[in-house]
Motif scaffolding. Sequence first.
Motif, PDB file in Angstrom:
ATOM      1  N   GLU A   1       0.849  -1.190   0.000  1.00  0.00           N
ATOM      2  CA  GLU A   1       0.000   0.000   0.000  1.00  0.00           C
ATOM      3  C   GLU A   1       0.886   1.242   0.000  1.00  0.00           C
ATOM      4  N   ALA A   2       0.566   2.174  -0.897  1.00  0.00           N
ATOM      5  CA  ALA A   2       1.301   3.440  -0.960  1.00  0.00           C
ATOM      6  C   ALA A   2       0.396   4.563  -0.491  1.00  0.00           C
ATOM      7  N   MET A   3       0.952   5.449   0.283  1.00  0.00           N
ATOM      8  CA  MET A   3       0.228   6.657   0.631  1.00  0.00           C
ATOM      9  C   MET A   3       0.812   7.763  -0.234  1.00  0.00           C
ATOM     10  N   ASN A   4       0.090   8.129  -1.263  1.00  0.00           N
ATOM     11  CA  ASN A   4       0.553   9.141  -2.191  1.00  0.00           C
ATOM     12  C   ASN A   4       1.669   8.621  -3.087  1.00  0.00           C
ATOM     13  N   GLY A   5       1.320   7.685  -3.937  1.00  0.00           N
ATOM     14  CA  GLY A   5       2.296   7.157  -4.880  1.00  0.00           C
ATOM     15  C   GLY A   5       1.668   6.131  -5.792  1.00  0.00           C
ATOM     16  N   THR A   6       2.356   5.826  -6.857  1.00  0.00           N
ATOM     17  CA  THR A   6       1.891   4.833  -7.817  1.00  0.00           C
ATOM     18  C   THR A   6       2.369   3.446  -7.404  1.00  0.00           C
ATOM     19  N   VAL A   7       1.502   2.464  -7.594  1.00  0.00           N
ATOM     20  CA  VAL A   7       1.888   1.079  -7.299  1.00  0.00           C
ATOM     21  C   VAL A   7       1.871   0.308  -8.617  1.00  0.00           C
ATOM     22  N   SER A   8       2.991  -0.330  -8.905  1.00  0.00           N
ATOM     23  CA  SER A   8       3.126  -0.991 -10.187  1.00  0.00           C
ATOM     24  C   SER A   8       3.738  -2.374 -10.017  1.00  0.00           C
ATOM     25  N   ALA A   9       3.116  -3.368 -10.655  1.00  0.00           N
ATOM     26  CA  ALA A   9       3.688  -4.720 -10.678  1.00  0.00           C
ATOM     27  C   ALA A   9       3.726  -5.166 -12.133  1.00  0.00           C
ATOM     28  N   LYS A  10       4.920  -5.409 -12.623  1.00  0.00           N
ATOM     29  CA  LYS A  10       5.063  -5.746 -14.043  1.00  0.00           C
ATOM     30  C   LYS A  10       5.844  -7.043 -14.216  1.00  0.00           C
ATOM     31  N   GLN A  11       5.486  -7.763 -15.260  1.00  0.00           N
ATOM     32  CA  GLN A  11       6.104  -9.061 -15.576  1.00  0.00           C
ATOM     33  C   GLN A  11       6.152  -9.950 -14.345  1.00  0.00           C
ATOM     34  N   SER A  12       5.042  -9.995 -13.646  1.00  0.00           N
ATOM     35  CA  SER A  12       5.007 -10.726 -12.388  1.00  0.00           C
ATOM     36  C   SER A  12       3.889 -11.761 -12.412  1.00  0.00           C
ATOM     37  N   LYS A  13       4.019 -12.750 -11.528  1.00  0.00           N
ATOM     38  CA  LYS A  13       3.041 -13.828 -11.470  1.00  0.00           C
ATOM     39  C   LYS A  13       2.752 -14.157 -10.011  1.00  0.00           C
ATOM     40  N   GLY A  14       1.456 -14.233  -9.688  1.00  0.00           N
ATOM     41  CA  GLY A  14       1.133 -14.579  -8.316  1.00  0.00           C
ATOM     42  C   GLY A  14      -0.166 -13.962  -7.870  1.00  0.00           C
ATOM     43  N   ALA A  15      -0.213 -13.585  -6.603  1.00  0.00           N
ATOM     44  CA  ALA A  15      -1.399 -12.945  -6.022  1.00  0.00           C
ATOM     45  C   ALA A  15      -1.018 -11.536  -5.601  1.00  0.00           C
ATOM     46  N   PHE A  16      -1.878 -10.584  -5.933  1.00  0.00           N
ATOM     47  CA  PHE A  16      -1.514  -9.185  -5.734  1.00  0.00           C
ATOM     48  C   PHE A  16      -2.611  -8.426  -4.975  1.00  0.00           C
ATOM     49  N   GLU A  17      -2.250  -7.833  -3.893  1.00  0.00           N
ATOM     50  CA  GLU A  17      -3.137  -6.895  -3.196  1.00  0.00           C
ATOM     51  C   GLU A  17      -2.408  -5.558  -3.203  1.00  0.00           C
ATOM     52  N   LEU A  18      -2.895  -4.653  -4.039  1.00  0.00           N
ATOM     53  CA  LEU A  18      -2.206  -3.383  -4.257  1.00  0.00           C
ATOM     54  C   LEU A  18      -3.165  -2.228  -3.964  1.00  0.00           C
ATOM     55  N   ALA A  19      -2.693  -1.254  -3.221  1.00  0.00           N
ATOM     56  CA  ALA A  19      -3.551  -0.121  -2.875  1.00  0.00           C
ATOM     57  C   ALA A  19      -2.730   1.157  -2.812  1.00  0.00           C
ATOM     58  N   THR A  20      -3.394   2.256  -3.102  1.00  0.00           N
ATOM     59  CA  THR A  20      -2.761   3.568  -2.948  1.00  0.00           C
ATOM     60  C   THR A  20      -3.830   4.600  -2.599  1.00  0.00           C
ATOM     61  N   SER A  21      -3.442   5.572  -1.810  1.00  0.00           N
ATOM     62  CA  SER A  21      -4.423   6.585  -1.436  1.00  0.00           C
ATOM     63  C   SER A  21      -4.515   7.675  -2.495  1.00  0.00           C
ATOM     64  N   ASP A  22      -3.465   7.871  -3.236  1.00  0.00           N
ATOM     65  CA  ASP A  22      -3.465   8.925  -4.238  1.00  0.00           C
ATOM     66  C   ASP A  22      -2.461   8.577  -5.328  1.00  0.00           C
ATOM     67  N   GLY A  23      -2.925   7.834  -6.333  1.00  0.00           N
ATOM     68  CA  GLY A  23      -2.026   7.432  -7.405  1.00  0.00           C
ATOM     69  C   GLY A  23      -2.644   6.322  -8.230  1.00  0.00           C
ATOM     70  N   HIS A  24      -1.906   5.891  -9.219  1.00  0.00           N
ATOM     71  CA  HIS A  24      -2.396   4.833 -10.114  1.00  0.00           C
ATOM     72  C   HIS A  24      -1.880   3.465  -9.677  1.00  0.00           C
ATOM     73  N   ILE A  25      -2.598   2.462 -10.170  1.00  0.00           N
ATOM     74  CA  ILE A  25      -2.152   1.082  -9.961  1.00  0.00           C
ATOM     75  C   ILE A  25      -2.022   0.421 -11.329  1.00  0.00           C
ATOM     76  N   TYR A  26      -0.873  -0.166 -11.558  1.00  0.00           N
ATOM     77  CA  TYR A  26      -0.641  -0.888 -12.807  1.00  0.00           C
ATOM     78  C   TYR A  26      -0.287  -2.332 -12.482  1.00  0.00           C
TER      79      TYR A  26
END
Lengths: 172, 79
Positions: free
Chosen positions: A115-140
């Motif tokens: 989880e990011a507070m004020n930032g982008t969260v990005s997971a690329k070329q990855s495999k698995g289970a993803f729980e991604l969160a941000t308060s102010d930003g994009h998720i890729y």
Amino acid sequence: MIVVQTSFQKADLLTYEVTHDGDTVTVSAKQLPGLRNLSKVNRPAANITITAPGDTFVDIATGRGDIAIEGMRASGKLVTSGGSISLDDAKGAFEGDSADGDINIFNMAGRVSFEAMNGTVSAKQSKGAFELATSDGHIYLQGELTPGGRNGFLTSNGNVVAEIAGSQVFEF
Amino acid sequence: MQRVWTKTWEAGAERIIAAGISCRAYMAGLLLLTFAIAACAPNVVQGAVQEDTFSVGRSSKLTVLSDGGNIDVIAGHPA
């Protein structure tokens, strides 16, 4: 073998200690008490580079600064109160938080919860289970979800872009 | 009368110039003193590197608690 290399900025304002107990290595770099409102150039800092066996569990917390993990194969917890987190070529289960910094995951296999507070969260070329969160930003997310994994994407002010590969069927 | 005034003005100008030179010398001295203190301070280590090496087993654990600074962890050495 674990090798800890540290360079200092304003070392006289820091208490630095590295301890070893069995298979556990602990590094502590604490600012001396009573120091407040220091300007950026006068803040003490310990820039730490650690080389460790890939299957080492990591538990890292920094007040100001970036955290970068490369090639680790176990699991860990990563927290920064002012900086970014990057996880590169890792396997296992990792979780963590960042404030005022992006989280970048690349070529990861396993389970991540960040989880990011004020930032982008990005997971690329990855495999698995993803729980991604941000308060102010994009998720890729660009990768593959493993069946049965727990996945979630949450942003309060931004876009969620997911490019899911593989033949599994998912419902959003 | 005019001669007296000229002399007074010249004397004043000399004092101002003298004060300016004195001020510059004082500032230069202060600057040198600052450099000297910075050079002699033993604990202000910019860029000094400390290295520690530990032998660990296969189920090793690494904990880092820091108030400031970047932290890099790289898989490298075997257990």
